[in-house]
Design a protein around this motif. Sequence first.
Motif, PDB file in Angstrom:
ATOM      1  N   MET A   1     -36.388  77.133  64.837  1.00  0.00           N
ATOM      2  CA  MET A   1     -37.605  77.674  65.030  1.00  0.00           C
ATOM      3  C   MET A   1     -38.253  77.207  63.132  1.00  0.00           C
ATOM      4  N   LYS A   2     -39.142  76.781  62.762  1.00  0.00           N
ATOM      5  CA  LYS A   2     -39.760  76.740  62.252  1.00  0.00           C
ATOM      6  C   LYS A   2     -41.033  77.596  61.516  1.00  0.00           C
ATOM      7  N   LEU A   3     -41.129  78.348  60.104  1.00  0.00           N
ATOM      8  CA  LEU A   3     -42.507  78.632  60.026  1.00  0.00           C
ATOM      9  C   LEU A   3     -43.090  78.049  58.966  1.00  0.00           C
ATOM     10  N   LEU A   4     -44.144  77.728  59.724  1.00  0.00           N
ATOM     11  CA  LEU A   4     -45.383  77.151  58.609  1.00  0.00           C
ATOM     12  C   LEU A   4     -46.156  78.067  57.831  1.00  0.00           C
ATOM     13  N   THR A   5     -46.182  78.009  56.824  1.00  0.00           N
ATOM     14  CA  THR A   5     -47.133  78.894  55.619  1.00  0.00           C
ATOM     15  C   THR A   5     -48.016  76.926  55.452  1.00  0.00           C
ATOM     16  N   ILE A   6     -49.418  77.501  55.645  1.00  0.00           N
ATOM     17  CA  ILE A   6     -50.298  77.060  55.603  1.00  0.00           C
ATOM     18  C   ILE A   6     -51.287  77.472  54.600  1.00  0.00           C
ATOM     19  N   ILE A   7     -52.015  76.684  53.198  1.00  0.00           N
ATOM     20  CA  ILE A   7     -53.074  76.557  52.526  1.00  0.00           C
ATOM     21  C   ILE A   7     -53.773  75.931  52.444  1.00  0.00           C
TER      22      ILE A   7
ATOM     23  N   ALA B   1     -44.721  80.941  63.589  1.00  0.00           N
ATOM     24  CA  ALA B   1     -43.914  80.406  63.347  1.00  0.00           C
ATOM     25  C   ALA B   1     -44.028  79.105  64.888  1.00  0.00           C
ATOM     26  N   VAL B   2     -42.875  78.567  65.059  1.00  0.00           N
ATOM     27  CA  VAL B   2     -43.578  77.546  65.894  1.00  0.00           C
ATOM     28  C   VAL B   2     -41.817  77.247  66.453  1.00  0.00           C
ATOM     29  N   SER B   3     -41.675  76.808  67.743  1.00  0.00           N
ATOM     30  CA  SER B   3     -40.153  76.004  67.945  1.00  0.00           C
ATOM     31  C   SER B   3     -39.892  74.717  67.192  1.00  0.00           C
ATOM     32  N   ASP B   4     -39.025  74.183  67.292  1.00  0.00           N
ATOM     33  CA  ASP B   4     -38.191  73.012  66.476  1.00  0.00           C
ATOM     34  C   ASP B   4     -39.044  71.476  66.839  1.00  0.00           C
TER      35      ASP B   4
ATOM     36  N   LYS C   1     -51.792  72.684  51.124  1.00  0.00           N
ATOM     37  CA  LYS C   1     -50.579  72.168  51.175  1.00  0.00           C
ATOM     38  C   LYS C   1     -49.880  72.570  52.985  1.00  0.00           C
ATOM     39  N   ILE C   2     -49.132  72.382  53.061  1.00  0.00           N
ATOM     40  CA  ILE C   2     -47.880  73.543  54.249  1.00  0.00           C
ATOM     41  C   ILE C   2     -46.558  73.308  53.902  1.00  0.00           C
ATOM     42  N   PHE C   3     -46.334  74.238  53.901  1.00  0.00           N
ATOM     43  CA  PHE C   3     -44.653  74.217  53.548  1.00  0.00           C
ATOM     44  C   PHE C   3     -43.780  75.413  55.243  1.00  0.00           C
ATOM     45  N   VAL C   4     -42.669  74.519  54.500  1.00  0.00           N
ATOM     46  CA  VAL C   4     -42.564  74.354  56.611  1.00  0.00           C
ATOM     47  C   VAL C   4     -40.520  74.850  55.535  1.00  0.00           C
ATOM     48  N   THR C   5     -40.126  75.883  56.622  1.00  0.00           N
ATOM     49  CA  THR C   5     -39.301  77.130  56.187  1.00  0.00           C
ATOM     50  C   THR C   5     -38.195  77.076  57.176  1.00  0.00           C
ATOM     51  N   ASP C   6     -36.983  76.891  57.933  1.00  0.00           N
ATOM     52  CA  ASP C   6     -36.692  77.771  58.907  1.00  0.00           C
ATOM     53  C   ASP C   6     -36.471  78.835  58.933  1.00  0.00           C
ATOM     54  N   VAL C   7     -36.790  79.052  60.767  1.00  0.00           N
ATOM     55  CA  VAL C   7     -36.395  80.685  60.575  1.00  0.00           C
ATOM     56  C   VAL C   7     -35.069  80.774  61.673  1.00  0.00           C
ATOM     57  N   VAL C   8     -34.144  80.874  61.308  1.00  0.00           N
ATOM     58  CA  VAL C   8     -32.909  81.900  61.377  1.00  0.00           C
ATOM     59  C   VAL C   8     -33.157  82.559  63.021  1.00  0.00           C
ATOM     60  N   ASP C   9     -33.789  83.642  63.080  1.00  0.00           N
ATOM     61  CA  ASP C   9     -34.315  84.650  64.373  1.00  0.00           C
ATOM     62  C   ASP C   9     -35.995  85.328  64.282  1.00  0.00           C
ATOM     63  N   ALA C  10     -35.949  85.506  65.425  1.00  0.00           N
ATOM     64  CA  ALA C  10     -37.050  86.434  65.859  1.00  0.00           C
ATOM     65  C   ALA C  10     -37.104  87.760  66.935  1.00  0.00           C
TER      66      ALA C  10
ATOM     67  N   GLU D   1     -36.532  90.929  73.197  1.00  0.00           N
ATOM     68  CA  GLU D   1     -36.659  89.428  73.339  1.00  0.00           C
ATOM     69  C   GLU D   1     -36.068  88.649  72.050  1.00  0.00           C
ATOM     70  N   ARG D   2     -35.231  88.123  71.784  1.00  0.00           N
ATOM     71  CA  ARG D   2     -34.616  87.149  70.465  1.00  0.00           C
ATOM     72  C   ARG D   2     -34.946  85.689  70.298  1.00  0.00           C
ATOM     73  N   GLY D   3     -35.111  85.311  69.845  1.00  0.00           N
ATOM     74  CA  GLY D   3     -35.369  83.508  69.455  1.00  0.00           C
ATOM     75  C   GLY D   3     -36.843  82.824  70.142  1.00  0.00           C
ATOM     76  N   ASP D   4     -36.227  81.743  70.095  1.00  0.00           N
ATOM     77  CA  ASP D   4     -38.167  81.192  70.798  1.00  0.00           C
ATOM     78  C   ASP D   4     -38.615  81.446  72.127  1.00  0.00           C
ATOM     79  N   SER D   5     -38.173  82.585  73.101  1.00  0.00           N
ATOM     80  CA  SER D   5     -39.074  83.216  73.912  1.00  0.00           C
ATOM     81  C   SER D   5     -39.714  84.228  73.371  1.00  0.00           C
ATOM     82  N   VAL D   6     -40.006  84.796  71.932  1.00  0.00           N
ATOM     83  CA  VAL D   6     -41.097  85.283  70.972  1.00  0.00           C
ATOM     84  C   VAL D   6     -41.811  84.900  71.345  1.00  0.00           C
ATOM     85  N   LEU D   7     -42.335  83.680  71.008  1.00  0.00           N
ATOM     86  CA  LEU D   7     -42.999  82.699  70.486  1.00  0.00           C
ATOM     87  C   LEU D   7     -44.144  82.230  71.265  1.00  0.00           C
TER      88      LEU D   7
END
Length: 112
Positions: A1-7, A64-67, A90-99, A106-112
């Motif tokens: 998963m990735k966290l997109l921070t969009i300004i 948060a979006v899937s890889d 700007k768009i900042f992309v950060t790895d997400v370890v878990d959600a 529930e955990r992981g991509d199913s949370v999205l």
Amino acid sequence: MKLLTIIIRPEKLSSVTAALHEIGINGMTISDVRGQGTQKGVRTIYRGVEYQTDFIMKNKIETAVSDDRYEQAIEAVMDAARTGEVGDGKIFVTDVVDAVRIRTGERGDSVL
């Protein structure tokens, strides 16, 4: 998963959120923020008086979006937010370890 921070510019908020909805990204958090980048503020005239604004109003979108979908999300945001002028954002992309979904555990991509 990735966290997109969009300004982005405030006037582009509706077009950016519509572009994200169009590609199936619906969950997001939106904040009004102020900041300074390469623009370093702007000069404005209010009631005949010129003044310098050091921090510019922007909107911050976090989602948060899937890889396998984050590149598509980045393209959608760039197409919707771009004016070609300084200050588009700007768009900042950060790895997400878990959600974790608090309600169900529930955990992981199913949370999205």
